[in-house]
Design an enzyme around this catalytic site. Structure first.
Site, PDB file in Angstrom:
ATOM      1  N   HIS A  77     -11.476   8.139  -1.967  1.00 56.59           N
ATOM      2  CA  HIS A  77     -11.890   7.119  -2.940  1.00 56.59           C
ATOM      3  C   HIS A  77     -10.883   5.974  -2.951  1.00 56.59           C
ATOM      4  O   HIS A  77     -11.252   4.794  -2.880  1.00 56.59           O
ATOM      5  CB  HIS A  77     -12.016   7.752  -4.329  1.00 56.59           C
ATOM      6  CG  HIS A  77     -12.043   6.771  -5.462  1.00 56.59           C
ATOM      7  ND1 HIS A  77     -13.120   5.954  -5.717  1.00 56.59           N
ATOM      8  CD2 HIS A  77     -11.114   6.468  -6.408  1.00 56.59           C
ATOM      9  CE1 HIS A  77     -12.852   5.189  -6.773  1.00 56.59           C
ATOM     10  NE2 HIS A  77     -11.632   5.472  -7.208  1.00 56.59           N
ATOM     11  N   TRP A 142      -3.795   9.068  -1.337  1.00 49.55           N
ATOM     12  CA  TRP A 142      -3.800   7.893  -0.451  1.00 49.55           C
ATOM     13  C   TRP A 142      -2.374   7.476  -0.121  1.00 49.55           C
ATOM     14  O   TRP A 142      -2.151   6.759   0.851  1.00 49.55           O
ATOM     15  CB  TRP A 142      -4.572   6.733  -1.078  1.00 49.55           C
ATOM     16  CG  TRP A 142      -3.809   5.913  -2.077  1.00 49.55           C
ATOM     17  CD1 TRP A 142      -3.616   6.213  -3.389  1.00 49.55           C
ATOM     18  CD2 TRP A 142      -3.144   4.663  -1.860  1.00 49.55           C
ATOM     19  NE1 TRP A 142      -2.869   5.239  -3.991  1.00 49.55           N
ATOM     20  CE2 TRP A 142      -2.568   4.264  -3.078  1.00 49.55           C
ATOM     21  CE3 TRP A 142      -2.970   3.832  -0.748  1.00 49.55           C
ATOM     22  CZ2 TRP A 142      -1.829   3.083  -3.219  1.00 49.55           C
ATOM     23  CZ3 TRP A 142      -2.241   2.663  -0.900  1.00 49.55           C
ATOM     24  CH2 TRP A 142      -1.683   2.298  -2.120  1.00 49.55           C
ATOM     25  N   SER A 169      -6.394  -5.474  11.245  1.00 50.96           N
ATOM     26  CA  SER A 169      -7.434  -6.371  10.741  1.00 50.96           C
ATOM     27  C   SER A 169      -6.897  -7.269   9.635  1.00 50.96           C
ATOM     28  O   SER A 169      -7.138  -8.478   9.626  1.00 50.96           O
ATOM     29  CB  SER A 169      -8.616  -5.525  10.253  1.00 50.96           C
ATOM     30  OG  SER A 169      -9.408  -6.269   9.383  1.00 50.96           O
ATOM     31  N   HIS A 253       3.965  -1.866  -3.243  1.00 53.72           N
ATOM     32  CA  HIS A 253       3.941  -2.752  -4.399  1.00 53.72           C
ATOM     33  C   HIS A 253       3.432  -4.152  -4.066  1.00 53.72           C
ATOM     34  O   HIS A 253       2.559  -4.648  -4.762  1.00 53.72           O
ATOM     35  CB  HIS A 253       5.240  -2.781  -5.197  1.00 53.72           C
ATOM     36  CG  HIS A 253       4.917  -3.306  -6.555  1.00 53.72           C
ATOM     37  ND1 HIS A 253       4.337  -2.534  -7.528  1.00 53.72           N
ATOM     38  CD2 HIS A 253       4.935  -4.553  -7.046  1.00 53.72           C
ATOM     39  CE1 HIS A 253       4.043  -3.282  -8.568  1.00 53.72           C
ATOM     40  NE2 HIS A 253       4.398  -4.517  -8.303  1.00 53.72           N
ATOM     41  N   GLU A 255       1.348  -4.738  -1.913  1.00 54.75           N
ATOM     42  CA  GLU A 255      -0.083  -4.472  -1.740  1.00 54.75           C
ATOM     43  C   GLU A 255      -0.843  -4.628  -3.060  1.00 54.75           C
ATOM     44  O   GLU A 255      -1.948  -5.158  -3.108  1.00 54.75           O
ATOM     45  CB  GLU A 255      -0.276  -3.056  -1.180  1.00 54.75           C
ATOM     46  CG  GLU A 255      -1.698  -2.512  -1.219  1.00 54.75           C
ATOM     47  CD  GLU A 255      -2.632  -3.184  -0.232  1.00 54.75           C
ATOM     48  OE1 GLU A 255      -2.132  -3.820   0.715  1.00 54.75           O
ATOM     49  OE2 GLU A 255      -3.855  -3.092  -0.415  1.00 54.75           O
ATOM     50  N   TYR A 257      -0.204  -6.670  -5.363  1.00 52.90           N
ATOM     51  CA  TYR A 257      -0.425  -8.092  -5.622  1.00 52.90           C
ATOM     52  C   TYR A 257      -1.355  -8.706  -4.598  1.00 52.90           C
ATOM     53  O   TYR A 257      -2.012  -9.706  -4.876  1.00 52.90           O
ATOM     54  CB  TYR A 257       0.914  -8.825  -5.712  1.00 52.90           C
ATOM     55  CG  TYR A 257       1.690  -8.310  -6.901  1.00 52.90           C
ATOM     56  CD1 TYR A 257       1.094  -8.307  -8.152  1.00 52.90           C
ATOM     57  CD2 TYR A 257       2.953  -7.778  -6.786  1.00 52.90           C
ATOM     58  CE1 TYR A 257       1.741  -7.807  -9.257  1.00 52.90           C
ATOM     59  CE2 TYR A 257       3.620  -7.269  -7.888  1.00 52.90           C
ATOM     60  CZ  TYR A 257       3.006  -7.280  -9.122  1.00 52.90           C
ATOM     61  OH  TYR A 257       3.647  -6.768 -10.207  1.00 52.90           O
ATOM     62  N   HIS A 302       9.774   1.518  -8.834  1.00 52.92           N
ATOM     63  CA  HIS A 302       9.226   1.917 -10.140  1.00 52.92           C
ATOM     64  C   HIS A 302       8.022   2.839  -9.980  1.00 52.92           C
ATOM     65  O   HIS A 302       7.543   3.402 -10.951  1.00 52.92           O
ATOM     66  CB  HIS A 302       8.914   0.700 -11.029  1.00 52.92           C
ATOM     67  CG  HIS A 302       7.751  -0.128 -10.598  1.00 52.92           C
ATOM     68  ND1 HIS A 302       7.727  -1.489 -10.714  1.00 52.92           N
ATOM     69  CD2 HIS A 302       6.556   0.189 -10.059  1.00 52.92           C
ATOM     70  CE1 HIS A 302       6.574  -1.962 -10.272  1.00 52.92           C
ATOM     71  NE2 HIS A 302       5.858  -0.957  -9.872  1.00 52.92           N
ATOM     72  N   HIS A 303       7.529   2.973  -8.745  1.00 50.05           N
ATOM     73  CA  HIS A 303       6.457   3.949  -8.505  1.00 50.05           C
ATOM     74  C   HIS A 303       7.018   5.358  -8.361  1.00 50.05           C
ATOM     75  O   HIS A 303       6.255   6.303  -8.197  1.00 50.05           O
ATOM     76  CB  HIS A 303       5.696   3.588  -7.231  1.00 50.05           C
ATOM     77  CG  HIS A 303       4.934   2.307  -7.335  1.00 50.05           C
ATOM     78  ND1 HIS A 303       3.632   2.256  -7.774  1.00 50.05           N
ATOM     79  CD2 HIS A 303       5.299   1.028  -7.110  1.00 50.05           C
ATOM     80  CE1 HIS A 303       3.228   0.996  -7.786  1.00 50.05           C
ATOM     81  NE2 HIS A 303       4.222   0.227  -7.395  1.00 50.05           N
ATOM     82  N   THR A 328       3.655 -13.327 -15.109  1.00 48.63           N
ATOM     83  CA  THR A 328       2.291 -12.905 -15.426  1.00 48.63           C
ATOM     84  C   THR A 328       1.898 -13.442 -16.801  1.00 48.63           C
ATOM     85  O   THR A 328       0.771 -13.911 -17.002  1.00 48.63           O
ATOM     86  CB  THR A 328       2.182 -11.369 -15.401  1.00 48.63           C
ATOM     87  OG1 THR A 328       2.826 -10.893 -14.221  1.00 48.63           O
ATOM     88  CG2 THR A 328       0.742 -10.925 -15.390  1.00 48.63           C
ATOM     89  N   LYS A 331       0.912 -17.021 -16.618  1.00 50.03           N
ATOM     90  CA  LYS A 331      -0.463 -17.201 -16.153  1.00 50.03           C
ATOM     91  C   LYS A 331      -1.455 -17.019 -17.295  1.00 50.03           C
ATOM     92  O   LYS A 331      -2.346 -17.841 -17.506  1.00 50.03           O
ATOM     93  CB  LYS A 331      -0.775 -16.199 -15.042  1.00 50.03           C
ATOM     94  CG  LYS A 331      -0.120 -16.581 -13.747  1.00 50.03           C
ATOM     95  CD  LYS A 331      -0.650 -15.752 -12.606  1.00 50.03           C
ATOM     96  CE  LYS A 331      -0.424 -16.450 -11.294  1.00 50.03           C
ATOM     97  NZ  LYS A 331      -1.274 -17.621 -11.106  1.00 50.03           N
ATOM     98  N   ARG A 450      -2.517  13.675 -13.358  1.00 49.14           N
ATOM     99  CA  ARG A 450      -3.583  13.125 -12.532  1.00 49.14           C
ATOM    100  C   ARG A 450      -3.820  14.048 -11.336  1.00 49.14           C
ATOM    101  O   ARG A 450      -3.052  14.971 -11.088  1.00 49.14           O
ATOM    102  CB  ARG A 450      -3.220  11.718 -12.061  1.00 49.14           C
ATOM    103  CG  ARG A 450      -1.968  11.646 -11.226  1.00 49.14           C
ATOM    104  CD  ARG A 450      -1.522  10.222 -10.995  1.00 49.14           C
ATOM    105  NE  ARG A 450      -2.363   9.577 -10.003  1.00 49.14           N
ATOM    106  CZ  ARG A 450      -1.914   8.645  -9.129  1.00 49.14           C
ATOM    107  NH1 ARG A 450      -0.650   8.259  -9.163  1.00 49.14           N
ATOM    108  NH2 ARG A 450      -2.721   8.098  -8.263  1.00 49.14           N
TER     109      ARG A 450
END
Lengths: 535, 285
Positions: A77, A142, A169, A253, A255, A257, A302-303, A328, A331, A450
């Site tokens: 998924h 993943w 790609s 990380h 990724e 963004y 931080h992950h 952020t 924005k 999780r």
């Protein structure tokens, strides 16, 4: 651009028809369409897997699937949604919009464009094949953390090869975007005149070029650990499993963004249009996007706060992560200020952009909470994290993609979608997505980890609510396909500027946009007109 | 639109009303447990502080958004002010204020983090090793060690289409054959490692989790408040393969007296309360 008076006219308007039109496609619109259809297909496949997960979690006990298959579903998924749905959808939108917005006839490298698209169906065929081989699809998440990912069976090399193809790609697509934006802007279209979608995509493209090779390196090391006797990540051979996590998240990380920056671009186009007012703080938006991209390279750990880092490391990554809240926030405040003293109307693209604004902000709040390391020791790997990243990815990235499709569909197809059905799709999605993900905050805080196929009965109620939301959200996406199909087939003819507040070169083109977008290039007057309205 | 906001308000109101009523009801499990250790309470208070900051910022930001959406509707004849395109003053304000809030938040967070990392003066050390899919506990220097895995009733019930009702199983999936036994009011150091893949040891009531990684030893500590004896439950928190969801952690906190008795009994092997029903498998390669 050196000689604007003599425009090269390629008279070979060869337009193959049928299957060849798509296989040999070099036109940015055809390739954009291919990307979008591909992304939509993967969105439904990945969504079907999500529904398998939510069906199993509907109540405690195992009703439908084996735990191993459940783990394959969570893994696949994620891979399908990230690499197959969201990233190709953004590349599809970039293909359609960037030449139209910078005043170019096409992307700079059309054959490369064809190649970067056609890698994807093969990559995902390889990945999906693993569902049918002995041992099943990859089930280690993943993130492919070793040593667990090294326990995979025959699916392992297929997965790695598929990831390599996806990475190639993405890099080729990114190069194409950079070259197009740098070289193909019409005279008068300065970098700081570009629509924000081009800006955020330019930054995204650099992120892709920087980090996809890192992912390729990480998975190649896994491959050699598995097959060629190296021990990069094997403790018994002197390696370190944690090193993989550092390398992976150095990719991972940025990724994140890569998935969200183009969304900022789309929303920065839609909110001004439907507020009938120029974007507030255009330059600060550009700088904020660039700051976010820069910070994305120094927050990766931080992950993985729970792997046992030195105190100084934990403090550094906590502070750098908290810093991301600043650009952020800039924005979000700029979007609010854009709506302030505007003249706001609520067509479907605007509704999706507004849902993005509200719900992405909620995801931002939970992100801020996750940055607080001691609290993260509780949140980490719980459903709180699942709720957080789904809030930024589904009502964040996915809603922005849908907003973009509704917004530009009239320009692409020359036809209007049904506003009534579009709004219905919006309300079903928004209500569904909140029923689906909001209770997961509660589950995580109450202690549900999780990636588990079954849970203690204390978690039963909110899981049931979440699953109901999942089915509402999932099935309402069929309506999205129907709305587009109906619009393209038999929608009302769209005017050249269907949204009265829409500005920019893309809206100066006739509707539907001509096959070779700006050929000849727009005159300086046209460019100046598009730009002037934007600022 | 107003209908939506009303529904959200109603939902929030219901949540607030429902939470104190439901000490044990499942719907009431909305927040992080306060926990029973020194650190868990600090962590909980950090969690609540950052949460209320988010609520405060949310009230401001969402208030601003909703105000704009209501006040500047085209349908109500709003005219756009197209000259309003930028303001350096505003940009500075909404850059500086968030930075100040972050600094205010970072200070207590750093202080708690330093306390978490302080593993001096521990009174009892337990080495915890993760296996696919069970835990091994080793009371260092006490010559007491045993495996701890999912209890048999949960295990039978959790099989695919077992036909058994999880609701009928007490502490379904959160029960083990041999719980970890620790004394109250004692600084216990947990040394974490793993035999095969990465696991993570998490008891929410103790405030934190940490990864158990092959080839590495991580440490955390907890000190259960005096008087908080009882049974506390948690789970593996890092995906570790097929039965990741089925390797719970159960910690029985007893008085120091009881612990001494229990430990002595373990050492002499007198009462086989913690003996596995099956012989403990030897560690792989």
């Amino acid at each position: 651009m050196a000689n604007t008076s003599t425009v090269d006219h390629h008279d070979d308007h060869h337009a193959p028809t049928g299957l060849k039109r798509w296989l040999y496609a070099t036109n940015h619109k055809d390739i954009g369409t291919l990307y979008l259809i591909f992304a939509c297909t993967m969105f439904f496949l990945g969504g079907a897997m999500a529904l398998v997960i939510r069906a199993e979690l509907f109540q405690p006990g195992l009703q439908f699937v084996d735990p191993q298959f459940f783990n394959s579903m969570t893994t696949m998924h994620a891979l399908l949604m990230i690499f197959g749905a969201v990233m190709p959808a953004w590349t599809g939108l970039a293909n359609w919009m960037i030449p139209m917005q910078v005043g170019a006839p096409d992307m700079a490298l059309p054959r490369l464009n064809n190649f970067s698209f056609w890698l994807l169906p093969f990559a995902f065929t390889l990945l999906l094949l693993t569902l049918f081989i002995p041992g099943g699809a990859p089930a280690g998440g993943w993130t492919l953390y070793p040593p667990l990912s090294l326990q995979a069976g025959d699916s392992f090399p297929l997965t790695i090869f598929a990831i390599h193809l996806m990475g190639i790609s993405s890099i080729l697509g990114a190069i194409n975007v950079v070259v197009t934006i740098m070289n193909m802007r019409a005279p008068g279209m300065g970098l700081l005149n570009m629509p924000l979608f081009c800006w955020t995509w330019l930054i995204t493209a650099y992120l892709l070029i920087a980090v996809m090779p890192v992912l390729a390196g990480a998975v190649t090391m896994l491959l050699t650990d598995h097959f060629f006797g190296t021990a990069f990540f094997t403790a018994a051979g002197g390696g370190d499993p944690v090193m993989f996590q550092h390398i992976f998240w150095f990719f991972g990380h940025p990724e994140v963004y890569i998935l969200i920056l183009p969304a900022f671009g789309v929303v920065s186009e839609i909110i001004p249009t439907f507020s009938r007012k120029p974007l507030f703080g255009y330059e600060s938006m550009v700088y904020a996007s660039a700051s976010i991209a820069f910070l994305s390279f120094i927050v990766w750990a931080h992950h993985m706060f729970t792997v046992g880092m030195p105190l100084a490391g934990q403090l550094f990554f906590m502070l750098s992560t908290m810093l991301i809240a600043v650009p952020t926030g800039v924005k979000v405040f700029n979007w609010c200020a854009t709506m302030w003293k505007g003249s706001i109307s609520f067509e479907t693209p605007m509704l999706f952009a507004l849902a993005f604004l509200f719900l992405f902000t909620i995801g931002g709040f939970s992100g801020l909470m996750l940055a607080i390391v001691p609290a993260d020791f509780q949140y980490h790997d719980s459903y709180f994290v699942v709720a957080h990243f789904h809030y930024v990815l589904v009502p964040g990235a996915v809603f922005a993609i849908m907003a973009g499709v509704y917004y530009w569909l009239p320009k692409w197809s020359g036809r209007m979608y049904s506003e009534k059905l579009g709004k219905l799709h919006f309300w079903l999605s928004t209500i569904g997505v909140n029923i689906l993900f909001f209770p997961q905050h509660f589950l995580g805080l109450a202690g549900m980890p999780r990636r588990i196929p079954d849970y203690s009965t204390q978690f039963a109620d909110w899981n049931m609510v979440s699953s109901i939301g999942a089915f509402v959200f999932g099935f309402s996406q069929l309506l999205f396909v129907y709305v587009i199909w109906q619009a393209v087939r038999s929608g009302e003819k769209a005017p050249a500027r269907p949204w009265e507040g829409a500005t920019g070169l893309d809206w100066e083109l006739p509707t539907p946009a001509p096959y070779h977008s700006w050929d000849p290039p727009p005159t300086r007057e046209v460019v100046a007109k598009g730009v002037a309205q934007q600022h | 639109m107003t209908y939506v906001y009303r529904s959200i308000a109603l939902l929030l109101a219901l949540t607030v009303v429902a939470s104190p009523l439901t000490a044990h009801a499942e719907w009431g499990d909305l927040n992080m447990p306060v926990g029973v250790t020194e650190l868990s309470k600090e962590i909980h208070s950090l969690h609540m502080t950052i949460f209320w900051w988010c609520v405060a910022i949310g009230v401001f930001v969402f208030g601003w958004m909703i105000w704009s959406l209501v006040a500047f509707r085209k349908s109500q004849g709003a005219e756009p002010d197209v000259t309003m395109t930028h303001s350096t003053k505003a940009e500075i304000i909404w850059t500086v204020i968030p930075v100040v809030i972050l600094v205010i938040m970072a200070i207590p967070a750093a202080r708690t983090l330093i306390a978490i990392e302080d593993t001096r003066d521990t009174e009892l050390s337990i080495k915890v090793t993760g296996y696919q899919w069970k835990w091994h506990y080793d009371y260092l220097g006490k010559d007491v060690k045993f495996f701890s895995k999912l209890d048999r009733t949960s295990d039978e019930t959790r099989q695919l289409n077992s036909g058994l009702d999880p609701h009928a199983v007490p502490d379904y999936l959160l029960n083990v054959d041999n719980p970890l036994v620790v004394p109250e009011d004692t600084k216990v150091r947990v040394l974490l490692t793993a035999q095969d893949v990465i696991h993570a040891w998490w008891v929410p009531q103790f405030g934190m989790k940490k990864d158990a990684i092959p080839g590495t030893v991580n440490e955390i500590w907890f000190k259960v408040d005096a008087g908080k004896t009882g049974v506390y439950r948690g789970q593996c928190a890092e995906l570790c393969g097929r039965d990741h969801g089925f390797m719970p952690i159960v910690v029985k906190v007893v008085s120091k007296q009881e612990f001494a008795t229990w430990l002595a009994a373990q050492q002499t092997g007198a009462t086989p309360t913690v003996a596995s029903r099956e012989p403990a498998p030897s560690p792989r390669g």
